[in-house]
Design a protein around this motif. Structure first.
Motif, PDB file in Angstrom:
ATOM      1  N   ILE A 114       0.852  -1.186   0.000  1.00 34.36           N
ATOM      2  CA  ILE A 114       0.000   0.000   0.000  1.00 34.36           C
ATOM      3  C   ILE A 114       0.888   1.236   0.000  1.00 34.36           C
ATOM      4  O   ILE A 114       1.861   1.316   0.753  1.00 34.36           O
ATOM      5  CB  ILE A 114      -0.936   0.012   1.232  1.00 34.36           C
ATOM      6  N   TRP A 115       0.532   2.206  -0.837  1.00 42.84           N
ATOM      7  CA  TRP A 115       1.317   3.431  -0.978  1.00 42.84           C
ATOM      8  C   TRP A 115       0.471   4.635  -0.623  1.00 42.84           C
ATOM      9  O   TRP A 115      -0.605   4.835  -1.190  1.00 42.84           O
ATOM     10  CB  TRP A 115       1.824   3.527  -2.417  1.00 42.84           C
ATOM     11  N   SER A 116       0.959   5.431   0.316  1.00 41.60           N
ATOM     12  CA  SER A 116       0.364   6.723   0.643  1.00 41.60           C
ATOM     13  C   SER A 116       1.201   7.789  -0.048  1.00 41.60           C
ATOM     14  O   SER A 116       2.288   8.141   0.408  1.00 41.60           O
ATOM     15  CB  SER A 116       0.351   6.934   2.165  1.00 41.60           C
ATOM     16  N   ALA A 117       0.695   8.302  -1.171  1.00 43.43           N
ATOM     17  CA  ALA A 117       1.431   9.288  -1.975  1.00 43.43           C
ATOM     18  C   ALA A 117       0.997  10.687  -1.552  1.00 43.43           C
ATOM     19  O   ALA A 117      -0.192  10.984  -1.504  1.00 43.43           O
ATOM     20  CB  ALA A 117       1.145   9.075  -3.463  1.00 43.43           C
ATOM     21  N   GLY A 118       1.969  11.545  -1.246  1.00 45.16           N
ATOM     22  CA  GLY A 118       1.636  12.841  -0.672  1.00 45.16           C
ATOM     23  C   GLY A 118       1.166  12.647   0.756  1.00 45.16           C
ATOM     24  O   GLY A 118       0.103  13.110   1.154  1.00 45.16           O
ATOM     25  N   CYS A 119       1.984  11.941   1.534  1.00 45.23           N
ATOM     26  CA  CYS A 119       1.573  11.482   2.869  1.00 45.23           C
ATOM     27  C   CYS A 119       1.551  12.586   3.909  1.00 45.23           C
ATOM     28  O   CYS A 119       1.106  12.369   5.035  1.00 45.23           O
ATOM     29  CB  CYS A 119       2.496  10.363   3.342  1.00 45.23           C
ATOM     30  N   ALA A 120       2.061  13.785   3.570  1.00 49.50           N
ATOM     31  CA  ALA A 120       2.107  14.905   4.526  1.00 49.50           C
ATOM     32  C   ALA A 120       2.829  14.459   5.794  1.00 49.50           C
ATOM     33  O   ALA A 120       3.915  13.888   5.719  1.00 49.50           O
ATOM     34  CB  ALA A 120       0.710  15.439   4.798  1.00 49.50           C
ATOM     35  N   THR A 121       2.207  14.659   6.958  1.00 50.48           N
ATOM     36  CA  THR A 121       2.884  14.362   8.223  1.00 50.48           C
ATOM     37  C   THR A 121       2.546  12.979   8.777  1.00 50.48           C
ATOM     38  O   THR A 121       2.786  12.703   9.948  1.00 50.48           O
ATOM     39  CB  THR A 121       2.561  15.452   9.268  1.00 50.48           C
ATOM     40  N   GLY A 122       1.999  12.100   7.926  1.00 46.76           N
ATOM     41  CA  GLY A 122       1.907  10.688   8.265  1.00 46.76           C
ATOM     42  C   GLY A 122       0.594  10.185   8.825  1.00 46.76           C
ATOM     43  O   GLY A 122       0.436   8.979   9.030  1.00 46.76           O
TER      44      GLY A 122
END
Length: 286
Positions: A114-122
């Motif tokens: 799973i990929w969180s793209a543009g994850c900011a501060t998590g």
């Protein structure tokens, strides 16, 4: 305050916005002039520059590239909180985790990416990690799970790695999760547990620089509230690149304020802000 803003001429504004678009795909129209000046005026002074023209020269001649990183840190907004847009996580649990359960029951547990793209501060990717821990319990240790989180902002990634959040960011979390995976870190601050933090790999990535350097493909990609910065051409570029990174049948989440062009989008529409790659689809549609 307005009197603290460094004057920004038309020429300087055009140069900076062109630089942001060419290097990062970020599109800022003329209505963003005050925003740009407001977010960069302090940085202009910090670098010892007397005006924006000198700052632009400084950006262009910085051989380390560190000022480009500082520029993007100042421009992008990394607003997020845990369990944001909860219906996405409900869909993930009901439709993706159920397939994993089925495979586990057949004693053929799959590798899950799973990929969180543009994850900011998590907050997003840590929500996914907690959801997986909550759903699978101790069985998760027998699964091959990879959670990747990327962002262009080094400052945001640093905060995500640190894993300390204001209590207001936790307001949508189930109370049990807060008790199980967070500890007090200061006044109105909480630190996420090493158990959850250790599930995630954080990396810096510019989504405009394709093809992406990942090995293998993903079951799920979250790219929510990222493409609001992009124009139509940049959005299409990123969506097509992410389509290539998904396995057939994989799920693609965007933000509810973002919509994909049905005429050119390579994904199948599922419901608002949720798309999937066709089961037999291994490439971009012509």
């Amino acid at each position: 305050m307005m009197e603290d803003l460094v004057p920004l001429s038309d020429t300087e504004f055009n140069i900076l916005t062109r630089m942001l678009f060419d290097r990062f795909g970020i599109h800022l129209g003329d209505q963003k002039r005050v925003l740009l000046s407001g977010r960069l005026s302090k940085r202009v002074r910090e670098t010892g520059c007397g005006n924006f023209s000198e700052y632009i020269d400084y950006l262009r001649t910085d051989p380390s590239g560190r000022e480009q990183t500082e520029l993007i840190n100042r421009i992008t907004t990394n607003h997020s909180f845990f369990f944001r847009e909860g219906e996405h996580f409900a869909y993930l649990k009901d439709n993706v985790f159920s397939r994993i359960e089925e495979a586990v029951s057949k004693r053929s547990p799959p590798a899950v990416r799973i990929w969180s793209a543009g994850c900011a501060t998590g907050e997003e990717v840590y929500t996914i990690a907690m959801l997986m821990r909550s759903h699978f319990g101790n069985r998760i240790d027998g699964l091959d799970i990879g959670l990747l989180a990327t962002d262009i902002s080094v400052a945001a990634l640093s905060q995500a790695n640190e894993g300390i959040y204001q209590e207001s960011k936790l307001k949508e979390l189930p109370g049990e999760w807060k008790r199980q995976w967070f500890t007090k870190a200061g006044p109105d601050q909480f630190r996420i547990s090493d158990e959850i933090r250790g599930m995630v790999l954080f990396k810096k990535l510019n989504l405009m620089e394709t093809p992406y350097p990942m090995k293998g493909s993903f079951d799920v990609i979250f790219c929510r509230n990222v493409m609001i910065y992009f124009n139509a051409q940049s959005r299409e570029h990123v969506v097509n690149a992410m389509h290539k990174c998904l396995k057939p049948g994989g799920v693609f989440f965007v933000g509810h304020s973002e919509s994909l062009n049905r005429e050119t989008c390579p994904f199948e529409y599922v419901k608002p802000a949720i798309y999937k790659k066709g089961e037999g689809d291994r490439g971009i549609k012509p």
